[in-house]
Design a protein around this motif. Structure first.
Motif, PDB file in Angstrom:
ATOM      1  N   TRP A  42       0.741  -1.294  -0.069  1.00  0.00           N
ATOM      2  CA  TRP A  42       0.086   0.168   0.024  1.00  0.00           C
ATOM      3  C   TRP A  42       0.911   1.315  -0.159  1.00  0.00           C
ATOM      4  O   TRP A  42       2.163   1.410   0.618  1.00  0.00           O
ATOM      5  CB  TRP A  42      -0.899  -0.024   1.235  1.00  0.00           C
ATOM      6  CG  TRP A  42      -1.948  -1.233   1.318  1.00  0.00           C
ATOM      7  CD1 TRP A  42      -1.906  -2.295   2.016  1.00  0.00           C
ATOM      8  CD2 TRP A  42      -3.078  -1.402   0.288  1.00  0.00           C
ATOM      9  NE1 TRP A  42      -2.807  -3.076   1.408  1.00  0.00           N
ATOM     10  CE2 TRP A  42      -3.519  -2.551   0.676  1.00  0.00           C
ATOM     11  CE3 TRP A  42      -3.546  -0.386  -0.579  1.00  0.00           C
ATOM     12  CZ2 TRP A  42      -4.845  -3.055  -0.043  1.00  0.00           C
ATOM     13  CZ3 TRP A  42      -4.886  -0.752  -1.201  1.00  0.00           C
ATOM     14  CH2 TRP A  42      -5.410  -2.208  -0.911  1.00  0.00           C
ATOM     15  N   ASP A  48      -5.194  10.671   0.219  1.00  0.00           N
ATOM     16  CA  ASP A  48      -5.466   9.484   0.807  1.00  0.00           C
ATOM     17  C   ASP A  48      -7.151   9.386   0.968  1.00  0.00           C
ATOM     18  O   ASP A  48      -7.560   8.190   0.859  1.00  0.00           O
ATOM     19  CB  ASP A  48      -4.787   9.308   2.014  1.00  0.00           C
ATOM     20  CG  ASP A  48      -3.336   8.950   2.023  1.00  0.00           C
ATOM     21  OD1 ASP A  48      -3.120   8.235   0.957  1.00  0.00           O
ATOM     22  OD2 ASP A  48      -2.590   9.100   2.909  1.00  0.00           O
ATOM     23  N   LEU A  52      -6.799   5.475  -3.998  1.00  0.00           N
ATOM     24  CA  LEU A  52      -6.412   4.062  -3.471  1.00  0.00           C
ATOM     25  C   LEU A  52      -5.232   4.129  -4.418  1.00  0.00           C
ATOM     26  O   LEU A  52      -5.277   4.320  -5.588  1.00  0.00           O
ATOM     27  CB  LEU A  52      -7.494   3.241  -3.727  1.00  0.00           C
ATOM     28  CG  LEU A  52      -6.982   1.623  -3.364  1.00  0.00           C
ATOM     29  CD1 LEU A  52      -6.731   1.784  -1.796  1.00  0.00           C
ATOM     30  CD2 LEU A  52      -8.186   0.785  -3.606  1.00  0.00           C
ATOM     31  N   SER A  53      -4.086   3.819  -3.860  1.00  0.00           N
ATOM     32  CA  SER A  53      -2.762   3.358  -4.520  1.00  0.00           C
ATOM     33  C   SER A  53      -1.804   2.328  -3.729  1.00  0.00           C
ATOM     34  O   SER A  53      -1.960   2.233  -2.735  1.00  0.00           O
ATOM     35  CB  SER A  53      -1.964   4.890  -4.509  1.00  0.00           C
ATOM     36  OG  SER A  53      -1.550   5.439  -3.015  1.00  0.00           O
ATOM     37  N   TRP A 112      -8.867   5.910 -13.310  1.00  0.00           N
ATOM     38  CA  TRP A 112      -7.739   4.930 -12.639  1.00  0.00           C
ATOM     39  C   TRP A 112      -6.538   4.703 -13.678  1.00  0.00           C
ATOM     40  O   TRP A 112      -6.772   5.181 -14.850  1.00  0.00           O
ATOM     41  CB  TRP A 112      -8.522   3.553 -12.508  1.00  0.00           C
ATOM     42  CG  TRP A 112      -9.031   3.199 -13.628  1.00  0.00           C
ATOM     43  CD1 TRP A 112     -10.239   3.220 -13.833  1.00  0.00           C
ATOM     44  CD2 TRP A 112      -8.512   2.009 -14.385  1.00  0.00           C
ATOM     45  NE1 TRP A 112     -10.757   2.657 -15.043  1.00  0.00           N
ATOM     46  CE2 TRP A 112      -9.484   1.956 -15.563  1.00  0.00           C
ATOM     47  CE3 TRP A 112      -7.498   1.461 -14.565  1.00  0.00           C
ATOM     48  CZ2 TRP A 112      -9.543   1.159 -16.598  1.00  0.00           C
ATOM     49  CZ3 TRP A 112      -7.339   0.671 -15.683  1.00  0.00           C
ATOM     50  CH2 TRP A 112      -8.507   0.261 -16.547  1.00  0.00           C
TER      51      TRP A 112
END
Length: 122
Positions: A42, A48, A52-53, A112
């Motif tokens: 993660w 944040d 989501l990365s 995305w």
């Protein structure tokens, strides 16, 4: 089925685009060691609460996945990640992000990106 659309606010896609995208993503997953058996790391980012990365890592392959969960366009910074070492994987229905030395990833609302970096030979 051409021209049929599925609509769920705030995004509306023709069914064929979603079907083709899902097929591409499934085929990509089946061929990717990082997605079939790799570890998940993660990553912190500058948004944040909206983004989501993470990295997926396996011997010879490393993937960076960044997902904008908000409806606003964002520039996503990933501290400690050298974005110059990654190249975007192209999928139908997902626009290519500008290439270059930018320290940030531009994502549209609900956008995305999957980027790939080979860590082994070949």
């Amino acid at each position: 089925m051409t021209g049929v659309q599925t609509c769920a606010l705030p995004i509306c896609f023709p069914v064929t685009i979603l079907r083709d995208l899902y097929r591409e993503l499934i085929a990509f997953r089946k061929k990717s060691p990082a997605l079939t058996s790799g570890e998940v790391v993660w990553l912190e980012n500058n948004s944040d609460s909206a983004v989501l990365s993470f990295l997926r890592k396996a011997p010879g392959e490393e993937l960076l996945v960044v997902i904008n969960l908000s409806n606003r366009p964002l520039l996503v910074a990933l501290p400690g990640v050298d974005l110059k070492k990654f190249r975007q994987v192209e999928f139908s229905g997902n626009p290519r992000k500008p290439a270059g030395p930018s320290p940030e990833i531009p994502l549209r609302g609900f956008g995305w990106v999957i980027c790939k970096k080979h860590t082994g030979e070949g």
